[in-house]
Design an enzyme around this catalytic site. Sequence first.
Site, PDB file in Angstrom:
ATOM      1  N   LYS A  89      -9.302  -1.621   4.953  1.00 12.97           N
ATOM      2  CA  LYS A  89      -9.566  -2.051   3.840  1.00 12.97           C
ATOM      3  C   LYS A  89      -8.378  -2.891   3.106  1.00 12.97           C
ATOM      4  O   LYS A  89      -8.898  -3.740   2.654  1.00 12.97           O
ATOM      5  CB  LYS A  89      -9.470  -0.752   2.873  1.00 12.97           C
ATOM      6  CG  LYS A  89     -10.906   0.147   3.064  1.00 12.97           C
ATOM      7  CD  LYS A  89     -10.820   1.508   2.513  1.00 12.97           C
ATOM      8  CE  LYS A  89      -9.844   2.404   2.988  1.00 12.97           C
ATOM      9  NZ  LYS A  89      -9.940   3.686   2.491  1.00 12.97           N
TER      10      LYS A  89
ATOM     11  N   ARG B 251     -15.814  12.007   7.678  1.00 13.05           N
ATOM     12  CA  ARG B 251     -14.667  12.805   8.113  1.00 13.05           C
ATOM     13  C   ARG B 251     -14.299  13.905   6.901  1.00 13.05           C
ATOM     14  O   ARG B 251     -13.943  14.903   7.262  1.00 13.05           O
ATOM     15  CB  ARG B 251     -13.406  11.780   8.069  1.00 13.05           C
ATOM     16  CG  ARG B 251     -13.544  10.982   9.220  1.00 13.05           C
ATOM     17  CD  ARG B 251     -12.507   9.799   9.219  1.00 13.05           C
ATOM     18  NE  ARG B 251     -11.118  10.285   9.103  1.00 13.05           N
ATOM     19  CZ  ARG B 251     -10.273   9.565   8.391  1.00 13.05           C
ATOM     20  NH1 ARG B 251     -10.551   8.116   8.033  1.00 13.05           N
ATOM     21  NH2 ARG B 251      -9.173   9.873   8.200  1.00 13.05           N
TER      22      ARG B 251
ATOM     23  N   SER C  49      -8.454   3.544   8.845  1.00 13.81           N
ATOM     24  CA  SER C  49      -9.207   3.369   7.565  1.00 13.81           C
ATOM     25  C   SER C  49      -8.278   2.912   6.642  1.00 13.81           C
ATOM     26  O   SER C  49      -8.935   2.004   5.641  1.00 13.81           O
ATOM     27  CB  SER C  49      -9.396   5.016   7.146  1.00 13.81           C
ATOM     28  OG  SER C  49      -9.812   5.182   5.791  1.00 13.81           O
TER      29      SER C  49
ATOM     30  N   HIS D 256       0.979  -1.190  -0.079  1.00  9.74           N
ATOM     31  CA  HIS D 256      -0.089  -0.036  -0.120  1.00  9.74           C
ATOM     32  C   HIS D 256       0.884   1.177   0.149  1.00  9.74           C
ATOM     33  O   HIS D 256       1.971   1.307   0.999  1.00  9.74           O
ATOM     34  CB  HIS D 256      -0.712   0.050   1.178  1.00  9.74           C
ATOM     35  CG  HIS D 256      -1.472   1.270   1.308  1.00  9.74           C
ATOM     36  ND1 HIS D 256      -2.684   1.714   0.635  1.00  9.74           N
ATOM     37  CD2 HIS D 256      -1.351   2.591   2.178  1.00  9.74           C
ATOM     38  CE1 HIS D 256      -3.186   2.742   0.797  1.00  9.74           C
ATOM     39  NE2 HIS D 256      -2.478   3.449   1.729  1.00  9.74           N
TER      40      HIS D 256
ATOM     41  N   ASP E 269     -16.112   2.057   6.859  1.00 14.65           N
ATOM     42  CA  ASP E 269     -15.155   3.037   6.601  1.00 14.65           C
ATOM     43  C   ASP E 269     -15.949   4.219   5.415  1.00 14.65           C
ATOM     44  O   ASP E 269     -15.469   5.241   5.602  1.00 14.65           O
ATOM     45  CB  ASP E 269     -13.891   2.349   5.835  1.00 14.65           C
ATOM     46  CG  ASP E 269     -12.900   3.550   5.268  1.00 14.65           C
ATOM     47  OD1 ASP E 269     -12.251   4.270   6.317  1.00 14.65           O
ATOM     48  OD2 ASP E 269     -12.528   4.005   4.193  1.00 14.65           O
TER      49      ASP E 269
HETATM   50  N1  URA Z   1      -6.749   7.156   2.553  1.00 13.44           N
HETATM   51  C1  URA Z   1      -7.616   6.385   3.347  1.00 13.44           C
HETATM   52  O1  URA Z   1      -7.915   5.382   2.560  1.00 13.44           O
HETATM   53  N2  URA Z   1      -8.217   6.975   4.493  1.00 13.44           N
HETATM   54  C2  URA Z   1      -7.684   7.879   5.164  1.00 13.44           C
HETATM   55  O2  URA Z   1      -8.203   8.051   6.309  1.00 13.44           O
HETATM   56  C3  URA Z   1      -6.828   8.580   4.436  1.00 13.44           C
HETATM   57  C4  URA Z   1      -6.376   8.359   3.078  1.00 13.44           C
END
Ligand code: URA
Length: 457
Positions: free
Chosen positions: A195, A176, A191, A90, A169
Amino acid sequence: MSKSSGTAIHTIDLIRKKRDRGTLTEDEIRYLVRGAASESTPSEQLAAWLMAAWLNGLERDEIRALTVAMRDSGERFDPRGLGKVAVDKHSTGGVGDKTSFLVAPIAAACGVAVPMISGRALGHTGGTLDKLEAIPGYRTALSLLEFENVLARCGCSIVSQTPALVPADRVLYALRDRTGTVESPGLICASILSKKLAAGLDALVLDVKTGSGAFLRKREDAEYLAALMVATAEAAGTRTVALMTDMSQPLGYAAGNWIELAESVDLLRGKRPEASEDLRELSLTLAGWMIHLGGKAETPETGYARAEAAITDGSALKAFLAMVEAQGGNPSVFDDPEFHQPRATRVVEAWEAGYIATMDTTMLGWAVQRTGAGREKAGEPVDPEAGIHFHARRGALVENGQPLATLYATNEAMLDEPEMLLKKAIVLAETKPEAVPLVSSVLTREKAEVFLAGAQR
Ligand code: URA
Protein backbone atom coordinates in the site's frame (compact mmCIF):
# COMPACT_ATOMS: atom_id res chain seq x y z
CA MET A 1 -5.25 -21.98 -14.42
CA SER A 2 -2.59 -19.88 -16.17
CA LYS A 3 0.22 -20.67 -18.56
CA SER A 4 3.36 -18.95 -17.48
CA SER A 5 6.92 -19.76 -18.57
CA GLY A 6 5.35 -22.56 -20.60
CA THR A 7 3.89 -24.36 -17.55
CA ALA A 8 0.28 -24.25 -16.43
CA ILE A 9 -0.27 -22.96 -12.88
CA HIS A 10 -3.11 -24.29 -10.72
CA THR A 11 -4.01 -22.75 -7.35
CA ILE A 12 -4.35 -26.19 -5.77
CA ASP A 13 -0.68 -26.87 -6.58
CA LEU A 14 0.35 -23.60 -4.94
CA ILE A 15 -1.54 -24.58 -1.79
CA ARG A 16 0.11 -28.02 -1.76
CA LYS A 17 3.51 -26.49 -2.38
CA LYS A 18 3.27 -24.10 0.57
CA ARG A 19 1.68 -26.80 2.73
CA ASP A 20 4.72 -29.00 2.03
CA ARG A 21 7.15 -26.13 2.83
CA GLY A 22 8.05 -25.42 -0.77
CA THR A 23 9.03 -22.02 -2.17
CA LEU A 24 6.77 -20.38 -4.75
CA THR A 25 8.29 -18.79 -7.84
CA GLU A 26 7.67 -15.17 -8.78
CA ASP A 27 5.23 -16.29 -11.52
CA GLU A 28 3.31 -18.42 -9.07
CA ILE A 29 3.01 -15.56 -6.59
CA ARG A 30 1.89 -13.19 -9.34
CA TYR A 31 -0.75 -15.73 -10.38
CA LEU A 32 -2.04 -16.02 -6.82
CA VAL A 33 -2.20 -12.22 -6.38
CA ARG A 34 -3.95 -11.74 -9.74
CA GLY A 35 -6.58 -14.27 -8.68
CA ALA A 36 -7.10 -12.44 -5.38
CA ALA A 37 -7.32 -8.97 -6.95
CA SER A 38 -9.78 -10.05 -9.64
CA GLU A 39 -11.70 -12.15 -7.10
CA SER A 40 -11.57 -15.03 -9.56
CA THR A 41 -9.85 -17.43 -7.14
CA PRO A 42 -12.31 -18.94 -4.62
CA SER A 43 -11.79 -17.53 -1.14
CA GLU A 44 -11.43 -21.02 0.40
CA GLN A 45 -8.37 -21.61 -1.78
CA LEU A 46 -6.85 -18.25 -0.89
CA ALA A 47 -7.59 -18.89 2.79
CA ALA A 48 -5.93 -22.32 2.62
CA TRP A 49 -2.83 -20.83 1.03
CA LEU A 50 -2.73 -18.04 3.63
CA MET A 51 -2.90 -20.59 6.44
CA ALA A 52 -0.10 -22.62 4.85
CA ALA A 53 1.98 -19.43 4.55
CA TRP A 54 1.18 -18.54 8.17
CA LEU A 55 2.22 -21.97 9.42
CA ASN A 56 5.29 -22.56 7.26
CA GLY A 57 6.44 -18.99 6.68
CA LEU A 58 7.58 -17.28 3.51
CA GLU A 59 11.11 -17.01 2.12
CA ARG A 60 12.62 -13.55 1.55
CA ASP A 61 12.20 -13.88 -2.25
CA GLU A 62 8.57 -14.89 -1.82
CA ILE A 63 7.91 -11.87 0.41
CA ARG A 64 9.52 -9.51 -2.11
CA ALA A 65 7.55 -11.06 -4.99
CA LEU A 66 4.30 -10.88 -2.97
CA THR A 67 4.92 -7.22 -2.06
CA VAL A 68 5.66 -6.22 -5.65
CA ALA A 69 2.76 -8.23 -7.13
CA MET A 70 0.34 -6.72 -4.58
CA ARG A 71 1.72 -3.21 -5.16
CA ASP A 72 1.08 -3.67 -8.88
CA SER A 73 -2.35 -5.32 -8.50
CA GLY A 74 -4.26 -2.09 -9.18
CA GLU A 75 -3.87 1.60 -9.85
CA ARG A 76 -0.60 3.29 -8.79
CA PHE A 77 0.26 6.90 -8.08
CA ASP A 78 3.10 8.35 -10.11
CA PRO A 79 4.72 11.31 -8.32
CA ARG A 80 7.33 11.99 -11.00
CA GLY A 81 5.37 14.96 -12.41
CA LEU A 82 5.86 16.77 -9.09
CA GLY A 83 9.57 17.20 -9.80
CA LYS A 84 10.51 16.36 -6.21
CA VAL A 85 11.70 13.31 -4.34
CA ALA A 86 8.65 11.52 -2.88
CA VAL A 87 9.08 10.31 0.72
CA ASP A 88 6.58 9.00 3.23
CA LYS A 89 6.52 7.71 6.80
CA HIS A 90 4.64 4.68 8.06
CA SER A 91 3.99 3.84 11.68
CA THR A 92 2.95 0.42 12.93
CA GLY A 93 0.45 2.26 15.12
CA GLY A 94 -0.01 3.18 18.71
CA VAL A 95 -1.93 5.34 21.15
CA GLY A 96 -1.71 9.11 20.69
CA ASP A 97 0.52 8.58 17.65
CA LYS A 98 -0.05 11.76 15.66
CA THR A 99 3.37 12.28 14.09
CA SER A 100 1.86 12.28 10.55
CA PHE A 101 0.35 15.75 11.17
CA LEU A 102 3.84 17.03 11.95
CA VAL A 103 6.20 15.12 9.68
CA ALA A 104 4.16 15.55 6.48
CA PRO A 105 4.07 19.39 6.52
CA ILE A 106 7.59 19.67 8.00
CA ALA A 107 9.13 17.55 5.23
CA ALA A 108 6.99 19.36 2.63
CA ALA A 109 8.23 22.73 3.91
CA CYS A 110 11.80 21.42 3.44
CA GLY A 111 11.21 20.62 -0.25
CA VAL A 112 10.23 16.92 -0.15
CA ALA A 113 6.92 15.66 -1.62
CA VAL A 114 4.90 13.64 0.91
CA PRO A 115 2.13 11.57 -0.74
CA MET A 116 0.66 9.96 2.37
CA ILE A 117 -2.01 7.27 2.00
CA SER A 118 -3.33 6.59 5.50
CA GLY A 119 -5.71 4.33 7.39
CA ARG A 120 -8.56 4.43 9.86
CA ALA A 121 -8.79 3.51 13.54
CA LEU A 122 -8.12 -0.20 13.98
CA GLY A 123 -8.55 -2.05 17.27
CA HIS A 124 -6.90 -0.13 20.10
CA THR A 125 -5.01 2.25 17.78
CA GLY A 126 -6.32 5.50 16.34
CA GLY A 127 -6.60 6.36 12.64
CA THR A 128 -5.05 9.35 10.91
CA LEU A 129 -8.07 9.73 8.59
CA ASP A 130 -10.59 9.71 11.45
CA LYS A 131 -8.59 12.42 13.19
CA LEU A 132 -8.42 14.60 10.06
CA GLU A 133 -12.15 14.22 9.50
CA ALA A 134 -12.67 16.08 12.80
CA ILE A 135 -11.89 19.17 10.67
CA PRO A 136 -15.16 20.30 9.06
CA GLY A 137 -15.12 19.74 5.31
CA TYR A 138 -11.78 17.87 5.13
CA ARG A 139 -12.00 15.29 2.35
CA THR A 140 -9.84 12.19 2.67
CA ALA A 141 -11.21 10.39 -0.42
CA LEU A 142 -9.48 12.21 -3.27
CA SER A 143 -8.99 10.93 -6.80
CA LEU A 144 -5.37 10.42 -7.84
CA LEU A 145 -5.60 13.61 -9.93
CA GLU A 146 -6.85 15.62 -6.94
CA PHE A 147 -4.10 14.02 -4.81
CA GLU A 148 -1.50 15.18 -7.34
CA ASN A 149 -2.96 18.72 -7.42
CA VAL A 150 -2.85 19.06 -3.63
CA LEU A 151 0.73 17.74 -3.60
CA ALA A 152 1.76 20.22 -6.30
CA ARG A 153 0.26 23.12 -4.32
CA CYS A 154 1.13 22.18 -0.73
CA GLY A 155 3.94 19.60 -0.89
CA CYS A 156 1.96 17.09 1.20
CA SER A 157 -1.42 15.41 1.08
CA ILE A 158 -2.97 12.90 3.47
CA VAL A 159 -5.69 10.77 1.88
CA SER A 160 -7.44 7.39 2.08
CA GLN A 161 -6.73 4.44 -0.16
CA THR A 162 -8.75 4.61 -3.40
CA PRO A 163 -10.80 1.46 -4.18
CA ALA A 164 -8.57 0.77 -7.18
CA LEU A 165 -5.30 0.92 -5.20
CA VAL A 166 -3.87 -2.48 -4.14
CA PRO A 167 -7.14 -4.44 -4.55
CA ALA A 168 -5.27 -7.66 -3.73
CA ASP A 169 -4.65 -6.47 -0.17
CA ARG A 170 -8.30 -5.59 0.34
CA VAL A 171 -9.26 -9.20 -0.49
CA LEU A 172 -6.36 -10.91 1.28
CA TYR A 173 -6.49 -8.74 4.42
CA ALA A 174 -10.24 -9.36 4.86
CA LEU A 175 -9.61 -13.11 4.55
CA ARG A 176 -6.69 -12.99 6.99
CA ASP A 177 -8.87 -11.15 9.45
CA ARG A 178 -11.50 -13.92 9.28
CA THR A 179 -9.09 -16.88 9.28
CA GLY A 180 -6.62 -16.05 12.04
CA THR A 181 -3.76 -15.42 9.63
CA VAL A 182 -2.98 -11.76 10.31
CA GLU A 183 0.07 -12.32 12.55
CA SER A 184 2.57 -13.51 9.97
CA PRO A 185 5.68 -11.34 9.43
CA GLY A 186 5.81 -12.00 5.67
CA LEU A 187 2.11 -11.34 5.12
CA ILE A 188 2.17 -8.20 7.30
CA CYS A 189 5.26 -6.92 5.49
CA ALA A 190 3.70 -7.40 2.03
CA SER A 191 0.38 -5.91 3.13
CA ILE A 192 1.88 -2.73 4.63
CA LEU A 193 4.54 -2.15 1.99
CA SER A 194 2.33 -2.85 -1.04
CA LYS A 195 0.00 0.00 0.00
CA LYS A 196 2.84 2.40 0.76
CA LEU A 197 4.86 1.60 -2.37
CA ALA A 198 1.79 2.00 -4.62
CA ALA A 199 2.23 5.74 -3.97
CA GLY A 200 5.43 5.61 -6.07
CA LEU A 201 7.74 6.48 -3.17
CA ASP A 202 11.45 7.10 -3.65
CA ALA A 203 12.04 6.64 0.07
CA LEU A 204 10.21 5.50 3.17
CA VAL A 205 10.79 5.98 6.90
CA LEU A 206 9.24 3.30 9.10
CA ASP A 207 8.32 3.96 12.72
CA VAL A 208 8.12 0.52 14.31
CA LYS A 209 6.72 0.61 17.82
CA THR A 210 7.71 -1.61 20.72
CA GLY A 211 6.27 -1.76 24.22
CA SER A 212 2.89 -2.25 25.85
CA GLY A 213 0.87 -0.36 23.23
CA ALA A 214 2.56 -1.78 20.14
CA PHE A 215 0.93 -4.02 17.55
CA LEU A 216 3.83 -6.48 18.13
CA ARG A 217 4.61 -6.28 21.84
CA LYS A 218 7.77 -8.39 21.88
CA ARG A 219 10.83 -6.43 20.83
CA GLU A 220 12.35 -9.30 18.84
CA ASP A 221 9.13 -9.68 16.80
CA ALA A 222 8.92 -5.94 16.13
CA GLU A 223 12.61 -5.78 15.18
CA TYR A 224 12.30 -8.77 12.87
CA LEU A 225 9.32 -7.15 11.09
CA ALA A 226 11.23 -3.86 10.84
CA ALA A 227 14.27 -5.57 9.30
CA LEU A 228 12.08 -7.54 6.90
CA MET A 229 10.27 -4.39 5.76
CA VAL A 230 13.51 -2.45 5.26
CA ALA A 231 15.12 -5.28 3.25
CA THR A 232 11.94 -5.91 1.20
CA ALA A 233 11.27 -2.26 0.36
CA GLU A 234 14.94 -1.78 -0.58
CA ALA A 235 14.78 -4.85 -2.84
CA ALA A 236 11.68 -3.32 -4.46
CA GLY A 237 13.66 -0.14 -5.22
CA THR A 238 12.65 2.21 -2.37
CA ARG A 239 15.29 3.55 0.05
CA THR A 240 14.04 2.67 3.51
CA VAL A 241 15.03 2.94 7.15
CA ALA A 242 13.18 1.82 10.27
CA LEU A 243 13.30 3.50 13.65
CA MET A 244 12.45 1.32 16.64
CA THR A 245 10.46 3.61 18.93
CA ASP A 246 8.83 3.44 22.32
CA MET A 247 5.12 2.77 22.82
CA SER A 248 5.21 1.92 26.52
CA GLN A 249 3.00 4.98 27.09
CA PRO A 250 0.83 7.21 24.87
CA LEU A 251 2.77 9.60 22.64
CA GLY A 252 2.19 13.21 23.71
CA TYR A 253 -0.68 14.06 26.05
CA ALA A 254 -3.69 13.62 23.76
CA ALA A 255 -5.39 10.48 22.45
CA GLY A 256 -8.59 10.81 20.46
CA ASN A 257 -9.45 12.69 17.30
CA TRP A 258 -9.76 16.47 17.53
CA ILE A 259 -7.55 16.70 20.63
CA GLU A 260 -4.70 15.00 18.75
CA LEU A 261 -4.95 17.53 15.94
CA ALA A 262 -5.06 20.39 18.43
CA GLU A 263 -1.91 19.09 20.17
CA SER A 264 -0.13 18.76 16.80
CA VAL A 265 -1.07 22.25 15.61
CA ASP A 266 0.15 23.74 18.89
CA LEU A 267 3.56 22.18 18.19
CA LEU A 268 3.52 23.45 14.59
CA ARG A 269 2.80 26.90 16.06
CA GLY A 270 6.04 26.61 18.02
CA LYS A 271 4.48 25.91 21.44
CA ARG A 272 6.43 23.50 23.66
CA PRO A 273 4.22 22.01 26.33
CA GLU A 274 6.26 19.68 28.53
CA ALA A 275 3.77 16.84 27.98
CA SER A 276 4.28 17.01 24.19
CA GLU A 277 8.09 16.87 24.25
CA ASP A 278 8.27 13.18 23.26
CA LEU A 279 5.92 13.81 20.34
CA ARG A 280 7.98 16.79 19.20
CA GLU A 281 11.25 14.90 19.52
CA LEU A 282 10.03 11.83 17.64
CA SER A 283 8.42 13.94 14.89
CA LEU A 284 11.62 15.93 14.34
CA THR A 285 13.69 12.73 14.26
CA LEU A 286 11.38 11.04 11.72
CA ALA A 287 11.14 14.24 9.64
CA GLY A 288 14.95 14.56 9.79
CA TRP A 289 15.29 11.13 8.20
CA MET A 290 12.64 11.97 5.58
CA ILE A 291 14.43 15.19 4.66
CA HIS A 292 17.77 13.34 4.52
CA LEU A 293 16.44 10.49 2.34
CA GLY A 294 14.65 13.12 0.22
CA GLY A 295 18.06 14.61 -0.60
CA LYS A 296 17.50 17.88 1.27
CA ALA A 297 20.00 17.28 4.08
CA GLU A 298 23.41 15.60 4.15
CA THR A 299 22.64 13.64 7.30
CA PRO A 300 19.56 12.82 9.41
CA GLU A 301 20.97 15.19 12.03
CA THR A 302 21.07 18.14 9.63
CA GLY A 303 17.59 17.01 8.51
CA TYR A 304 16.50 17.33 12.16
CA ALA A 305 17.88 20.88 12.30
CA ARG A 306 16.05 21.78 9.08
CA ALA A 307 12.86 20.28 10.48
CA GLU A 308 13.19 22.36 13.64
CA ALA A 309 13.77 25.49 11.54
CA ALA A 310 10.59 24.75 9.54
CA ILE A 311 8.64 24.94 12.79
CA THR A 312 10.41 28.08 13.98
CA ASP A 313 9.90 30.00 10.72
CA GLY A 314 6.25 28.94 10.42
CA SER A 315 6.67 27.21 7.04
CA ALA A 316 5.53 23.80 8.36
CA LEU A 317 2.36 25.29 9.87
CA LYS A 318 1.71 27.08 6.58
CA ALA A 319 2.05 23.80 4.63
CA PHE A 320 -0.32 22.01 7.04
CA LEU A 321 -3.02 24.71 6.86
CA ALA A 322 -2.65 24.92 3.07
CA MET A 323 -3.20 21.14 2.83
CA VAL A 324 -6.29 21.35 5.06
CA GLU A 325 -7.77 24.10 2.90
CA ALA A 326 -6.85 22.40 -0.39
CA GLN A 327 -8.68 19.25 0.79
CA GLY A 328 -11.85 21.21 1.60
CA GLY A 329 -11.25 21.69 5.33
CA ASN A 330 -11.83 24.88 7.28
CA PRO A 331 -8.47 25.86 8.87
CA SER A 332 -10.08 28.63 10.99
CA VAL A 333 -11.28 25.98 13.48
CA PHE A 334 -7.74 25.89 14.85
CA ASP A 335 -8.29 29.48 16.08
CA ASP A 336 -11.56 28.66 17.83
CA PRO A 337 -11.01 27.57 21.46
CA GLU A 338 -14.66 26.46 21.70
CA PHE A 339 -14.45 24.07 18.74
CA HIS A 340 -15.29 20.41 19.54
CA GLN A 341 -15.56 21.09 23.26
CA PRO A 342 -16.63 17.77 24.84
CA ARG A 343 -20.10 17.66 26.39
CA ALA A 344 -19.02 15.35 29.22
CA THR A 345 -15.68 15.32 31.03
CA ARG A 346 -14.36 13.38 34.02
CA VAL A 347 -11.06 13.72 35.84
CA VAL A 348 -9.50 10.45 37.01
CA GLU A 349 -7.32 10.93 40.08
CA ALA A 350 -4.51 8.83 41.53
CA TRP A 351 -5.97 6.41 44.12
CA GLU A 352 -2.72 6.44 46.13
CA ALA A 353 0.69 8.10 46.04
CA GLY A 354 3.45 6.48 44.01
CA TYR A 355 5.40 6.32 40.79
CA ILE A 356 3.57 5.53 37.57
CA ALA A 357 5.38 2.23 37.15
CA THR A 358 3.67 0.78 34.09
CA MET A 359 1.01 1.83 31.64
CA ASP A 360 -0.71 -0.95 29.73
CA THR A 361 -0.94 1.21 26.66
CA THR A 362 -3.03 -1.28 24.68
CA MET A 363 -5.62 -1.10 27.46
CA LEU A 364 -5.35 2.69 27.44
CA GLY A 365 -6.03 2.52 23.69
CA TRP A 366 -9.18 0.52 24.38
CA ALA A 367 -10.16 3.14 26.98
CA VAL A 368 -9.79 5.83 24.29
CA GLN A 369 -11.83 3.71 21.88
CA ARG A 370 -14.60 3.26 24.50
CA THR A 371 -14.99 7.04 24.93
CA GLY A 372 -16.36 6.90 21.38
CA ALA A 373 -13.15 8.09 19.70
CA GLY A 374 -12.65 4.71 17.99
CA ARG A 375 -14.94 2.15 16.45
CA GLU A 376 -15.92 -1.43 17.22
CA LYS A 377 -16.83 -2.42 13.67
CA ALA A 378 -15.58 -1.19 10.30
CA GLY A 379 -17.79 1.58 8.92
CA GLU A 380 -19.06 2.85 12.29
CA PRO A 381 -18.78 6.62 12.88
CA VAL A 382 -16.29 7.96 15.43
CA ASP A 383 -16.83 10.84 17.83
CA PRO A 384 -14.53 13.80 16.98
CA GLU A 385 -14.62 15.33 20.46
CA ALA A 386 -14.05 12.14 22.47
CA GLY A 387 -10.70 10.99 23.85
CA ILE A 388 -8.33 11.18 26.80
CA HIS A 389 -6.00 13.94 27.94
CA PHE A 390 -3.18 12.36 29.98
CA HIS A 391 -1.76 14.55 32.76
CA ALA A 392 1.02 12.31 34.03
CA ARG A 393 3.66 10.24 32.30
CA ARG A 394 5.32 6.92 33.02
CA GLY A 395 7.93 7.39 35.76
CA ALA A 396 6.18 10.42 37.33
CA LEU A 397 5.76 10.54 41.11
CA VAL A 398 2.10 11.38 41.83
CA GLU A 399 0.31 12.26 45.04
CA ASN A 400 -2.92 10.66 46.20
CA GLY A 401 -5.73 12.57 44.45
CA GLN A 402 -3.53 14.08 41.74
CA PRO A 403 -5.24 14.12 38.30
CA LEU A 404 -3.93 11.34 36.05
CA ALA A 405 -6.16 11.98 33.07
CA THR A 406 -9.30 13.77 31.88
CA LEU A 407 -11.80 11.73 29.86
CA TYR A 408 -13.90 13.35 27.12
CA ALA A 409 -17.14 11.99 25.64
CA THR A 410 -20.57 13.11 24.49
CA ASN A 411 -22.34 11.95 27.65
CA GLU A 412 -21.56 10.87 31.23
CA ALA A 413 -22.51 7.23 30.66
CA MET A 414 -19.80 6.90 28.02
CA LEU A 415 -17.15 7.68 30.66
CA ASP A 416 -17.65 4.71 33.03
CA GLU A 417 -15.94 1.98 31.00
CA PRO A 418 -12.95 4.17 29.97
CA GLU A 419 -12.46 5.12 33.62
CA MET A 420 -12.48 1.46 34.69
CA LEU A 421 -10.01 0.53 31.92
CA LEU A 422 -7.74 3.45 32.70
CA LYS A 423 -7.55 2.52 36.39
CA LYS A 424 -6.69 -1.06 35.44
CA ALA A 425 -4.07 0.01 32.91
CA ILE A 426 -2.02 2.23 35.22
CA VAL A 427 0.08 0.65 37.96
CA LEU A 428 1.33 2.86 40.81
CA ALA A 429 4.34 1.59 42.75
CA GLU A 430 6.95 2.62 45.29
CA THR A 431 9.91 2.36 42.94
CA LYS A 432 10.60 4.44 39.89
CA PRO A 433 10.61 2.40 36.66
CA GLU A 434 13.62 2.39 34.37
CA ALA A 435 13.44 5.01 31.63
CA VAL A 436 12.93 3.67 28.09
CA PRO A 437 14.63 5.48 25.19
CA LEU A 438 12.23 7.11 22.72
CA VAL A 439 14.24 5.85 19.73
CA SER A 440 16.11 2.68 20.63
CA SER A 441 17.72 1.88 17.27
CA VAL A 442 17.77 2.71 13.58
CA LEU A 443 17.78 -0.08 11.01
CA THR A 444 19.33 0.87 7.71
CA ARG A 445 19.49 -1.61 4.83
CA GLU A 446 22.91 -2.88 5.93
CA LYS A 447 21.81 -3.34 9.55
CA ALA A 448 18.59 -5.02 8.44
CA GLU A 449 20.56 -7.54 6.37
CA VAL A 450 22.86 -8.32 9.30
CA PHE A 451 19.85 -8.72 11.60
CA LEU A 452 18.02 -11.02 9.16
CA ALA A 453 21.13 -13.14 8.61
CA GLY A 454 21.32 -13.78 12.37
CA ALA A 455 17.60 -14.21 12.98
CA GLN A 456 16.26 -17.71 13.66
CA ARG A 457 12.87 -17.94 11.92
N1 URA B 1 -1.57 -3.32 8.85
C1 URA B 1 -1.70 -3.64 7.54
O1 URA B 1 -1.95 -2.79 6.70
N2 URA B 1 -1.56 -4.94 7.19
C2 URA B 1 -1.28 -5.91 8.07
O2 URA B 1 -1.16 -7.06 7.68
C3 URA B 1 -1.15 -5.57 9.43
C4 URA B 1 -1.30 -4.25 9.80
